[in-house]
Design an enzyme around this catalytic site. Structure first.
Site, PDB file in Angstrom:
ATOM      1  NE  ARG A 259      -5.186  -4.521  -4.829  1.00 41.79           N
ATOM      2  CZ  ARG A 259      -5.935  -4.884  -3.789  1.00 41.79           C
ATOM      3  NH1 ARG A 259      -5.810  -4.311  -2.632  1.00 41.79           N
ATOM      4  NH2 ARG A 259      -6.852  -5.815  -3.923  1.00 41.79           N
ATOM      5  CG  HIS A 263      -2.422  -6.637  -0.888  1.00 37.28           C
ATOM      6  ND1 HIS A 263      -2.196  -5.312  -0.568  1.00 37.28           N
ATOM      7  CD2 HIS A 263      -1.548  -7.351  -0.142  1.00 37.28           C
ATOM      8  CE1 HIS A 263      -1.237  -5.239   0.338  1.00 37.28           C
ATOM      9  NE2 HIS A 263      -0.826  -6.462   0.606  1.00 37.28           N
ATOM     10  CE1 TYR A 272     -10.053  -6.890  -1.988  1.00 38.33           C
ATOM     11  CE2 TYR A 272      -9.306  -9.081  -1.346  1.00 38.33           C
ATOM     12  CZ  TYR A 272      -9.065  -7.852  -1.925  1.00 38.33           C
ATOM     13  OH  TYR A 272      -7.831  -7.600  -2.458  1.00 38.33           O
TER      14      TYR A 272
HETATM   15  C1  LIG Z   1       2.615  -2.606  10.504  1.00 41.36           C
HETATM   16  C2  LIG Z   1       1.987  -3.608   9.578  1.00 41.36           C
HETATM   17  N1  LIG Z   1       0.762  -4.090   9.845  1.00 41.36           N
HETATM   18  C3  LIG Z   1       0.193  -4.978   9.006  1.00 41.36           C
HETATM   19  C4  LIG Z   1       0.854  -5.403   7.891  1.00 41.36           C
HETATM   20  C5  LIG Z   1       0.196  -6.401   6.921  1.00 41.36           C
HETATM   21  N2  LIG Z   1      -0.164  -5.660   5.690  1.00 41.36           N
HETATM   22  C6  LIG Z   1       0.609  -5.719   4.592  1.00 41.36           C
HETATM   23  S1  LIG Z   1       0.020  -4.747   3.362  1.00 41.36           S
HETATM   24  C7  LIG Z   1      -1.300  -4.262   4.276  1.00 41.36           C
HETATM   25  C8  LIG Z   1      -2.330  -3.321   3.718  1.00 41.36           C
HETATM   26  C9  LIG Z   1      -1.745  -2.009   3.290  1.00 41.36           C
HETATM   27  O1  LIG Z   1      -2.692  -1.270   2.592  1.00 41.36           O
HETATM   28  P1  LIG Z   1      -2.399   0.177   2.075  1.00 41.36           P
HETATM   29  O2  LIG Z   1      -1.656   0.956   3.111  1.00 41.36           O
HETATM   30  O3  LIG Z   1      -3.682   0.756   1.590  1.00 41.36           O
HETATM   31  O4  LIG Z   1      -1.385  -0.032   0.872  1.00 41.36           O
HETATM   32  P2  LIG Z   1      -1.569  -0.852  -0.493  1.00 41.36           P
HETATM   33  O5  LIG Z   1      -1.039  -2.239  -0.210  1.00 41.36           O
HETATM   34  O6  LIG Z   1      -3.019  -0.843  -0.836  1.00 41.36           O
HETATM   35  O7  LIG Z   1      -0.733  -0.160  -1.499  1.00 41.36           O
HETATM   36  C10 LIG Z   1      -1.259  -4.861   5.539  1.00 41.36           C
HETATM   37  C11 LIG Z   1      -2.280  -4.658   6.590  1.00 41.36           C
HETATM   38  C12 LIG Z   1       2.143  -4.884   7.652  1.00 41.36           C
HETATM   39  N3  LIG Z   1       2.847  -5.228   6.577  1.00 41.36           N
HETATM   40  N4  LIG Z   1       2.681  -3.981   8.499  1.00 41.36           N
END
Ligand SMILES: Cc1ncc(C[n+]2csc(CCOP(=O)(O)OP(=O)(O)O)c2C)c(N)n1
Length: 365
Positions: A259, A263, A272
């Site tokens: 990425r 985020h 980080y």
């Molecule tokens: C069930 C849940 N827990 C926590 C969150 C908060 N949250 C939003 S995005 C994220 C990280 C997701 O990372 P990843 O699965 O690697 O996907 P990326 O955003 O890197 O594409 C979190 C913890 C959420 N949206 N849903």
């Protein structure tokens, strides 16, 4: 077709790569694609890049809410989307702008979604996708359910589901893969391993050497691909779709990518991760890689790129105009769409909201 999965068995610590960082193609592994289609891939990726940058600008100008950029993840999104059949379905997370527009969702819908307007999530007839899923990983279960339904109905439909590396820490991921394996559901799990779940690095999501190898525990094939190589992404997805359609069950694809941006627009990655890491990955930018290949093969030239960029900018501007022409949601819209019959507790909340915002909001309520 299945040979690809045998050859790139994740337990052998292998990763499928067809187009290297210098734009050199491994002819032996190259998927069958007409030359004419490949410049189109670049055209779509340039459109996604322009659309992404525009969304970031709109957010900074206060014309859009929080936005999640796909910068750097264009190859897996385009490669996988291009490998689907016309009747297939996909279940996105929130980062799949390119998959969505390639599969027919108007860009204005994507913009409306990030502008906080539910109308963005109204998927036009014939676009076989579910709306964006913000709860991390929940779409995996929906996708497995849809794939199982297709199997029970004997429809030759394959379902793809997209999620990030962070989602593999969720119970939904394990439940989804387990059921898909047991039911031999025609589903392709596409993990865009972009190295971070917000600020949490991959090594803190799993002690396993790869995500792809998790498929083995659930009794089906997994494959690790270079997620910045559009040919590898296309080839693996196509093989997984062909296998599922022929009754061969699920596949887990781990697309190793990065990425490049934050985020979301609410995140500050400088807190980080090191800039040097970002710079290293920038050298493997999927667009640069594809462009090098196409130029070396003389399939494109400066004119092509200039025209594609101009066309992309025009499409993006058009989509912004369309999205901004839609009336913004009224506060009572918060209460719409969830229940057929609104429960009493929500009716009460709606009544107090209506008291707070009596006049114009009510006209749409
Ligand atoms: C069930 C849940 N827990 C926590 C969150 C908060 N949250 C939003 S995005 C994220 C990280 C997701 O990372 P990843 O699965 O690697 O996907 P990326 O955003 O890197 O594409 C979190 C913890 C959420 N949206 N849903």
């Amino acid at each position: 077709m299945n040979d690809l999965f045998k050859e790139f068995d994740p337990l052998k610590d292998k990763m499928l790569r067809i187009l290297d960082e210098n734009g050199i193609l491994n002819e032996q592994l190259a998927p069958a694609l007409p030359d004419g289609k490949v410049p189109d891939f670049l055209r779509w990726m340039l459109l996604a890049r322009a659309a992404d940058q525009k969304a970031l600008n709109l957010q900074r100008q206060g014309r859009m809410g929080t936005y999640a950029s796909l910068l750097g993840q264009e190859a897996i999104q385009l490669g996988s989307a291009a490998a689907m059949g016309a009747d297939d379905w996909f279940f996105p997370s929130y980062r799949e702008l390119l998959v969505c527009i390639y599969r027919g969702l108007p860009l204005s819908n994507v913009y409306l979604y990030w502008m906080g307007n539910e109308i963005g999530s109204r998927i036009p007839e014939g676009v076989n996708m579910f709306p964006f899923s913000v709860p991390v990983g929940s779409q995996i279960l929906h996708a497995v359910g849809a794939a199982w339904a297709a199997k029970l109905q004997k429809r030759k439909i394959v379902v793809a589901v997209y999620f990030g590396d962070g989602a593999t820490s969720e119970g939904d991921f394990h439940e989804g893969l387990n059921f898909a394996g047991v039911l031999r559901a025609p589903v392709v799990f596409i993990c865009q391993n972009n190295q971070y779940a917000i600020s949490v690095p991959l090594r803190r999501q799993t002690a396993a050497a790869t995500i792809a190898q998790k498929a083995v525990a659930y009794g089906f094939e997994g494959i690790r691909v270079d997620g910045n190589d559009v040919f590898a992404c296309y080839a693996a997805t196509k093989a997984a779709f062909d296998k599922a359609r022929a009754g061969g069950g699920p596949t887990l694809i781990e697309a190793v990518t990065y990425r490049l941006g934050a985020h979301t627009t609410s995140d500050d990655p400088l807190r980080y991760r090191d800039d040097s890491e970002v710079e290293q990955w920038r050298a493997s930018d999927p667009l640069t890689r594809l462009e090098k290949y196409l130029r070396a093969r003389q399939l494109i030239n400066d004119n092509f790129v200039a025209e594609a960029k101009a066309e992309a900018d025009a499409r993006v501007e058009q989509a912004v105009t369309e999205a901004e022409a839609v009336e913004p949601p009224a506060p009572p819209d918060l209460f719409q769409y969830m229940f057929k019959e609104m429960p009493a507790s929500l009716k009460e909340q709606l009544a107090s909201l209506t008291e707070l915002f009596p006049l114009k909001e009510n006209k749409r309520g």
